[in-house]
Enzyme design. Structure first.
Site, PDB file in Angstrom:
ATOM      1  N   HIS A  82     114.534   5.652  29.837  1.00 12.48           N
ATOM      2  CA  HIS A  82     114.199   5.670  31.264  1.00 12.48           C
ATOM      3  C   HIS A  82     114.410   4.238  31.750  1.00 12.48           C
ATOM      4  CE1 HIS A  82     111.613   6.772  34.858  1.00 12.48           C
ATOM      5  NE2 HIS A  82     111.656   5.453  34.933  1.00 12.48           N
ATOM      6  N   ASP A 209     115.188  17.024  34.121  1.00  9.21           N
ATOM      7  CA  ASP A 209     114.066  16.076  34.185  1.00  9.21           C
ATOM      8  C   ASP A 209     112.817  16.773  34.726  1.00  9.21           C
ATOM      9  OD1 ASP A 209     113.083  13.517  33.580  1.00  9.21           O
ATOM     10  OD2 ASP A 209     113.162  12.922  35.681  1.00  9.21           O
TER      11      ASP A 209
END
Length: 303
Positions: A82, A209
């Site tokens: 991330h 996601d």
């Protein structure tokens, strides 16, 4: 995450899930445990949040982080990153954190924060030999850095979400915080660059996601209290098939980016292609059917 906690989550999923699931692991407190989490636990990757400490490693601890990445290289699994730089987030939060509006949030979670994290991850990759997979890339700066690194021969991969391809920051300003995610929606300049990078093959995979928050968690008054993320599991395929019908996406590329490439990236054996001996993971769709997405009918708790 320890080996014990990973196995417990797998046990719970095994009792409830009606589809196949594989697990990332957070980094453990002891980097020596990484090999066991892969070998005995079956983790297919480690998730590294460069925005904050989740798991056993502070992203600002360069020495420990480099050691952990070397361990993942030896274990033969990628690190899913991330990409938002924690130092830059902290700096911008000090500058804009008193304001409760959406624009301040977008200034904190900026394209620059993504770019700085991508640069740092690439540096770590070069010195550790780790294999990096960048999650939910959202900015022109981020995807261009990845493109340059790929051209230089670095074995990196990346993914993009439908909401980063289809929702703009301007849309967020009209609809409020319900669609707020990390990283957040970007301006049209960034969306156009993502579509261009999709066409040139820089982006390897689509990802949902999926973030299953409740309506209450998504409608807090303060932008800093809202739970970020979008429930993407049930919308990803229909949204992308719509792009196929509109001529923006080739069906064969959609198949590669949702099946073949993810199987390759994460080492999912006997999956990802219609080959003899593989599992017959098939989805049947009607490309002519038209309907509106109705969140009240979602199976996920996120409505």
């Amino acid at each position: 995450m320890s080996l014990t906690s990973l196995k417990e989550r797998m046990r719970i999923a095994g009792e409830k899930s009606i589809v196949n699931v594989a697990f990332y692991s957070a980094f453990p407190n002891q980097t020596e445990e990484i090999g066991r989490i892969v070998g005995d636990g079956g983790a297919i990757a480690f998730k590294l949040f460069m925005s904050q400490r989740i798991g056993g490693i502070d992203p600002q601890d360069h020495e420990t982080l480099a050691k952990a990445l070397k361990e993942t290289a030896e274990a033969g699994v990628p690190v899913a990153v991330h990409a938002e730089d924690s130092r830059l987030l902290e700096q911008k939060r000090m500058e804009y954190g008193e304001s409760e509006d959406l624009r301040s949030y977008l200034k904190v979670h900026s394209p620059e924060a993504e770019a700085e994290a991508v640069k740092y991850a690439l540096e770590l990759m070069k010195i550790t030999g780790a294999r990096i997979h960048f999650c939910h890339i959202s900015s022109a700066e981020g995807v261009n850095l990845i493109s340059s690194a790929k051209k230089a021969g670095l074995p990196i991969t990346c993914e993009v979400t439908p909401h980063h391809m289809l929702i703009s920051a301007e849309y967020l300003e009209r609809t409020g915080l319900i669609a707020l995610a990390d990283p957040p929606a970007r301006s049209l300049r960034h969306i156009d660059e993502l579509w261009s990078s999709l066409a040139t093959g820089t982006i390897d995979a689509f990802a949902s996601d999926h973030a299953p928050h409740t309506i209450e968690e998504k409608t807090e008054k303060s932008v800093w209290q809202v739970k970020t993320g979008i429930p993407g599991l049930e919308t990803t395929l229909p949204l992308l098939l719509t792009q196929v019908n509109e001529g923006r996406l080739d069906l064969s590329k959609l198949i590669r980016m949702t099946s073949t490439n993810p199987s390759r990236i994460f080492g999912l054996k006997e999956r990802g292609g219609l080959n003899e001996g593989n599992y017959a993971d098939l989805v049947v769709v009607d490309m002519k059917e038209e309907y509106k997405i109705d969140s009240s009918r979602f199976y996920t708790k996120a409505k």
